[in-house]
Design an enzyme around this catalytic site. Structure first.
Site, PDB file in Angstrom:
ATOM      1  CG  ASP A 156      43.776  45.558  43.402  1.00  0.00           C
ATOM      2  OD1 ASP A 156      44.067  44.946  42.344  1.00  0.00           O
ATOM      3  OD2 ASP A 156      42.637  45.626  43.872  1.00  0.00           O
ATOM      4  CG  ASN A 178      40.335  41.981  32.378  1.00  0.00           C
ATOM      5  OD1 ASN A 178      41.333  41.974  31.668  1.00  0.00           O
ATOM      6  ND2 ASN A 178      40.291  41.395  33.560  1.00  0.00           N
ATOM      7  CG  ASP A 229      45.648  36.855  30.691  1.00  0.00           C
ATOM      8  OD1 ASP A 229      45.114  37.158  31.775  1.00  0.00           O
ATOM      9  OD2 ASP A 229      45.309  35.857  30.002  1.00  0.00           O
ATOM     10  CD  GLU A 251      41.983  42.772  40.304  1.00  0.00           C
ATOM     11  OE1 GLU A 251      41.043  43.421  40.766  1.00  0.00           O
ATOM     12  OE2 GLU A 251      41.879  41.568  39.935  1.00  0.00           O
TER      13      GLU A 251
END
Length: 523
Positions: A383, A391, A400, A427
């Site tokens: 992860d 973000n 992205d 993620e």
């Protein structure tokens, strides 16, 4: 992996089945066209040979008839000369005998239509007696070939000389002559019978020949005596360099051959024959174009018909092959669309990694294989650390981009075809490692962690200042009592422990005597 290869094999099989159909169609059409052309060639060749064979038979019969007629003509003249020579050598040709000789000569000429005249010459070549009413006047015939021949040869055999013009009336004649000796065998003169050239011309015209056909009578040395068509300039010319005299006669006294004439350059089928009794050769020839005129017409019509049939077959074949190609193109497009759909269905569009659906299919397959072969199966769950902060700080577009870079780092560490890198969700990523124990899984996990760090992706929300990942590893030899859900859960538990222990690290979850122990790596 087996499940990934099924559909391509099926598509390849379809292509392999289609390819021979197109080749077979082209081959079949080519064979049919070649067979038609071959049959046409064989039929035309057989027809041509038949026409030439018929022409050869006709030519042989014609030369046989010509030879018989020529031999009869010269033999009758020879018999007349022989009887007269015996009489003259016995009684002489003095003034008392001349009136009777002249009358006898005239009677013989009247009895044989081929005779131009009979003439008697003394030892100096002067006219003594002729079959004509008036005795010719002039310098005589001492310069003639036949007269000089008899002066130099004592043979009593009839001599046939080259065609000449008569000095009595200018008519073309073929001289047949005999030597006259006195009682002591000395040369006393020559008795000559002139055979009309027009007689052979009329005889030749009685046969049916094409416009380019020819007939000739010649001496065995090649000197031309008579010919159809009559060309005065050619009379007396030599045919010694022609095919008949150079090649054919030395090998056989009669036969047939096709070649180009040395006289006019026309290609003809020649029949030839050498006479047995006299040094003469006769030949009759028909032009090859005339013999094969009917064959040419048939060949043209047949060729046009076959060409139209071949053209029709070719057009049909072109349309058929074109349809096959269109079918192949459609199938190729369908295969591409199917592969694209399959890629969409089994891979993540953002990262290019396998998606969760493909992961579950592969896991089921490898789980079953591990049970059958008692081989280790490992799973790495990872992860991105503090990804929500990323973000919030940089936006979803940058997020992205970050996911794609991390995916490339993960994929770069999967070196075997059996290793499967997966975007598990959001993620979170997973790496399925068949035939790999916990030590191998840990090594790969560390490679992935360092590869992500090497990307040096700025992250202001991370204590490290750049993007890092946490990884959890689990490995075991599956049995029929185990389940994929438990397997994933234990790897996920290892990931939870890695994140709980401070992130940017790899954790291993092991089972020892039923007790779970957390192993950490913070290198």
């Amino acid at each position: 992996m087996p499940i990934l290869q099924n559909d391509p094999h099926i598509a390849t099989g379809v292509a392999l089945k289609r390819l021979p159909l197109r080749k077979a169609a082209v081959l079949f059409i080519a064979v049919v066209c070649l067979c038609l052309c071959g049959l046409l060639y064989l039929q035309l060749e057989q027809s041509r040979r038949h026409d030439l064979a018929v022409a050869e038979v006709a030519s042989s019969n014609l030369t046989r008839a010509m030879a018989q007629q020529a031999e009869d003509t010269f033999m009758k003249a020879d018999l007349v000369l022989t009887s007269l020579v015996d009489w003259i050598q016995a009684d002489g040709y003095g003034p008392p005998q001349r009136p009777r000789l002249q009358k006898t000569f005239a009677q013989r000429v009247q009895a044989l239509s081929q005779l131009h005249g009979i003439l008697l010459f003394d030892q100096k070549g002067q006219w003594i007696v002729t079959s004509f009413a008036d005795l010719p006047r002039g310098r005589g015939v001492a310069d003639r070939e036949y007269f000089m021949y008899h002066q130099q040869n004592v043979s009593s055999v009839a001599h046939i000389g080259p065609a000449i013009r008569s000095r009595e009336n200018g008519e073309w004649i073929i001289p047949v002559s005999k030597r006259i000796n006195d009682k002591n065998g000395h040369f006393q003169g020559v008795l000559l019978a002139g055979i009309k050239m027009s007689y052979f011309d009329q005889f030749f015209k009685s046969f049916s020949l094409d416009d380019n056909g020819s007939m000739f009578l010649g001496l065995t040395d090649g000197t031309l005596l008579a010919r159809r068509p009559f060309v005065e300039a050619q009379i007396g010319s030599s045919l010694a360099n022609g095919e008949i005299f150079q090649t054919l006669l030395p090998n056989a006294p009669s036969g047939n051959a096709t070649f180009r004439s040395v006289v006019d350059g026309t290609v003809r089928l020649y029949g030839y024959r050498q006479l047995d009794a006299y040094p003469l050769v006769v030949s009759a020839a028909s032009s090859r174009d005339s013999i094969l005129k009917g064959w040419y017409d048939t060949a043209f019509r047949s060729s046009v018909i076959v060409a139209l049939v071949v053209l029709g077959i070719g057009l049909f074949g072109w349309v058929f092959v074109r349809q096959v190609r269109l079918g192949e193109q459609v199938e190729a497009d369908l295969r591409k669309a199917k592969e694209a759909l399959k890629l969409i269905a089994t891979h993540d569009s953002l990262t290019g990694l396998a998606n969760r659906r493909l992961f579950e299919q592969a896991l089921d397959i490898e789980f079953g294989r591990g049970i059958r072969q008692s081989s280790s199966l490992s799973l790495i769950m990872l992860d991105i650390d503090y990804f929500k902060r990323y973000n919030d700080a940089y936006g979803h577009v940058a997020g992205d981009h970050c996911l794609a870079q991390v995916a490339r780092a993960v994929k770069s560490c999967c070196h075997r075809k059996a290793d499967l890198a997966v975007r598990y969700g959001g993620e979170e990523f997973a790496v399925l490692l068949p035939d790999t124990d916990i030590h191998g899984a840990m090594v790969i996990a560390e490679h992935i962690r360092r590869a992500v760090m090497a990307k040096n992706i700025s992250h202001s929300g991370s204590p490290n200042g750049f993007v890092t990942v946490s990884l959890g590893c689990y490995s075991f030899v599956p049995t029929r009592l185990d389940s994929t859900e438990v397997f994933i859960g234990r790897a996920d538990a290892a990931l939870y422990q890695a994140k709980h222990s401070g992130r940017n690290r790899s954790a291993v979850l092991s089972i020892d005597g039923g007790v779970e122990e957390l192993m950490r790596s913070d290198r």
